[in-house]
Design a protein around this motif. Structure first.
Motif, PDB file in Angstrom:
ATOM      1  N   ASP A 147       1.005  -1.494   0.267  1.00 28.62           N
ATOM      2  CA  ASP A 147      -0.044  -0.162   0.334  1.00 28.62           C
ATOM      3  C   ASP A 147       0.638   1.027   0.109  1.00 28.62           C
ATOM      4  OD1 ASP A 147      -2.892   1.384   0.434  1.00 28.62           O
ATOM      5  OD2 ASP A 147      -1.574   1.907   2.258  1.00 28.62           O
ATOM      6  N   LEU A 148       1.840   1.231   0.662  1.00 30.44           N
ATOM      7  CA  LEU A 148       2.750   2.520   1.021  1.00 30.44           C
ATOM      8  C   LEU A 148       3.732   2.908  -0.719  1.00 30.44           C
ATOM      9  CD1 LEU A 148       4.201   4.250   2.526  1.00 30.44           C
ATOM     10  CD2 LEU A 148       6.302   3.336   3.120  1.00 30.44           C
ATOM     11  N   ILE A 149       3.871   0.844  -0.709  1.00 27.54           N
ATOM     12  CA  ILE A 149       4.405   1.726  -2.425  1.00 27.54           C
ATOM     13  C   ILE A 149       3.318   2.479  -3.459  1.00 27.54           C
ATOM     14  CG2 ILE A 149       5.808   0.080  -4.777  1.00 27.54           C
ATOM     15  CD1 ILE A 149       6.490  -1.718  -2.436  1.00 27.54           C
ATOM     16  N   CYS A 150       1.817   2.075  -3.785  1.00 29.19           N
ATOM     17  CA  CYS A 150       1.616   2.566  -4.315  1.00 29.19           C
ATOM     18  C   CYS A 150       1.488   3.452  -4.154  1.00 29.19           C
ATOM     19  CB  CYS A 150      -0.304   1.930  -4.105  1.00 29.19           C
ATOM     20  SG  CYS A 150      -0.388   0.359  -5.248  1.00 29.19           S
ATOM     21  N   ARG A 151       0.997   4.295  -2.902  1.00 30.69           N
ATOM     22  CA  ARG A 151       0.413   5.722  -2.321  1.00 30.69           C
ATOM     23  C   ARG A 151       1.831   6.815  -3.358  1.00 30.69           C
ATOM     24  NH1 ARG A 151      -2.838   7.038   1.119  1.00 30.69           N
ATOM     25  NH2 ARG A 151      -4.291   5.133   2.072  1.00 30.69           N
ATOM     26  N   LYS A 152       3.473   5.969  -3.034  1.00 32.55           N
ATOM     27  CA  LYS A 152       4.233   6.737  -3.412  1.00 32.55           C
ATOM     28  C   LYS A 152       4.157   6.577  -5.763  1.00 32.55           C
ATOM     29  CE  LYS A 152       6.971   5.977   0.172  1.00 32.55           C
ATOM     30  NZ  LYS A 152       9.110   5.034   0.130  1.00 32.55           N
ATOM     31  N   ASN A 202      -4.221  -2.432 -13.801  1.00 29.41           N
ATOM     32  CA  ASN A 202      -3.200  -2.922 -15.064  1.00 29.41           C
ATOM     33  C   ASN A 202      -2.125  -1.857 -14.802  1.00 29.41           C
ATOM     34  OD1 ASN A 202      -4.705  -4.660 -14.936  1.00 29.41           O
ATOM     35  ND2 ASN A 202      -6.222  -3.688 -16.684  1.00 29.41           N
ATOM     36  N   ILE A 203      -2.087  -0.345 -14.256  1.00 28.26           N
ATOM     37  CA  ILE A 203      -0.953   0.983 -13.947  1.00 28.26           C
ATOM     38  C   ILE A 203      -0.178   0.392 -13.165  1.00 28.26           C
ATOM     39  CG2 ILE A 203      -0.856   2.825 -13.625  1.00 28.26           C
ATOM     40  CD1 ILE A 203      -3.440   3.924 -15.301  1.00 28.26           C
ATOM     41  N   LEU A 204      -0.732   0.163 -12.000  1.00 29.41           N
ATOM     42  CA  LEU A 204       0.001  -0.384 -10.263  1.00 29.41           C
ATOM     43  C   LEU A 204       0.273  -1.498 -10.040  1.00 29.41           C
ATOM     44  CD1 LEU A 204      -2.754   1.845  -8.125  1.00 29.41           C
ATOM     45  CD2 LEU A 204      -0.272   2.776  -9.020  1.00 29.41           C
ATOM     46  N   HIS A 205       0.011  -2.362 -10.640  1.00 28.34           N
ATOM     47  CA  HIS A 205       0.269  -3.771 -10.050  1.00 28.34           C
ATOM     48  C   HIS A 205       1.584  -4.672 -10.143  1.00 28.34           C
ATOM     49  CE1 HIS A 205      -3.755  -4.609  -9.040  1.00 28.34           C
ATOM     50  NE2 HIS A 205      -3.435  -4.497  -7.840  1.00 28.34           N
ATOM     51  N   PRO A 206       1.917  -3.680 -11.788  1.00 31.27           N
ATOM     52  CA  PRO A 206       3.103  -4.310 -12.618  1.00 31.27           C
ATOM     53  C   PRO A 206       4.641  -3.932 -11.504  1.00 31.27           C
ATOM     54  CG  PRO A 206       1.751  -3.551 -14.252  1.00 31.27           C
ATOM     55  CD  PRO A 206       1.350  -3.647 -12.710  1.00 31.27           C
ATOM     56  N   LYS A 207       4.286  -1.903 -11.855  1.00 29.68           N
ATOM     57  CA  LYS A 207       5.047  -1.436 -11.149  1.00 29.68           C
ATOM     58  C   LYS A 207       5.308  -1.971  -9.731  1.00 29.68           C
ATOM     59  CE  LYS A 207       4.215   2.364 -14.114  1.00 29.68           C
ATOM     60  NZ  LYS A 207       3.450   2.186 -15.074  1.00 29.68           N
TER      61      LYS A 207
END
Length: 210
Positions: free
Chosen positions: A33-38, A86-91
């Motif tokens: 979740d923190l990675i997503c926020r960043k 699809n935008i976030l998960h691979p990253k």
């Protein structure tokens, strides 16, 4: 050498608390979740893609993402939700992999926990050595979520219905943590599980670094 463990659970289950307890015992934590926020901070590549897909409505006057507005858009539209994922998960997966390798260079026998609400839904569980699912009864979960003061009762129930059910999540679990009682009960379970996982970490050849 090392062990990569996916930790997941539905909203209000106590997943984040479990993650804290694991960290206190010496596990390394990678917070999805923190990675997503960043990734959604101004100037990040993911933010540019999100802006292109969802338009001006999700950006405030200072150029910062309006998370509440984005949440409203995807909550009622599964197609838009999929676009965001699809935008976030691979990253997110790539950053997790990088972080895990970095940890293992420092500690080859590390026990590393990936704290991720959508571990199963995103299929990231396939990259883990072991899966831990935190569960709790629905009444307790609703009470916990309401105590945060973010949503009313109807909103909480709607969000829980929109998530994968615990009964489905545990089908993927190697270990289950019951958080229907108090913090002490959860912590005792985690102490025992931490010992088991630490032993596995000293013996294991992890999927993600081979």
């Amino acid at each position: 050498m090392s062990l990569l463990v996916g930790l997941t659970g539905g909203m209000g289950s106590g997943k984040s608390l479990a993650s804290t307890f694991f960290q206190e015992l010496g596990a390394y934590i990678i917070d999805a979740d923190l990675i997503c926020r960043k990734l959604m901070e101004p100037g990040q590549p993911a933010m540019k893609e999100i802006f292109q897909k969802f338009g001006n409505d999700i950006i405030d006057n200072s150029g910062i993402l309006n998370r509440k507005r984005l949440g409203q858009l995807i909550f009622y539209d599964s197609k838009k939700k999929k676009v965001l994922e699809n935008i976030l998960h691979p990253k997110v997966f790539e950053i997790e992999k990088f972080d895990y390798k970095s940890i293992c260079k420092v500690n080859p026998e590390a026990l590393v926990i990936v704290d991720a609400a959508l571990l199963i839904e995103s299929e990231n569980y396939k990259n883990m050595d072991k899966i831990v699912v935190v569960v709790s009864d629905e009444k307790t979960r609703i009470k916990r979520i309401l105590s945060r003061g973010k949503w009313n009762y109807d909103e909480v129930v709607a969000r829980l219905k929109n998530q994968m059910k615990s009964e489905e999540k545990i089908k993927y679990a190697d270990f289950i943590l019951d958080n229907s009682k108090n913090k002490g009960h959860l912590k005792e379970q985690i102490k025992m599980l931490f010992t088991k996982l630490s032993i596995l970490a000293s013996e294991n050849n992890s999927k993600i670094i081979t």
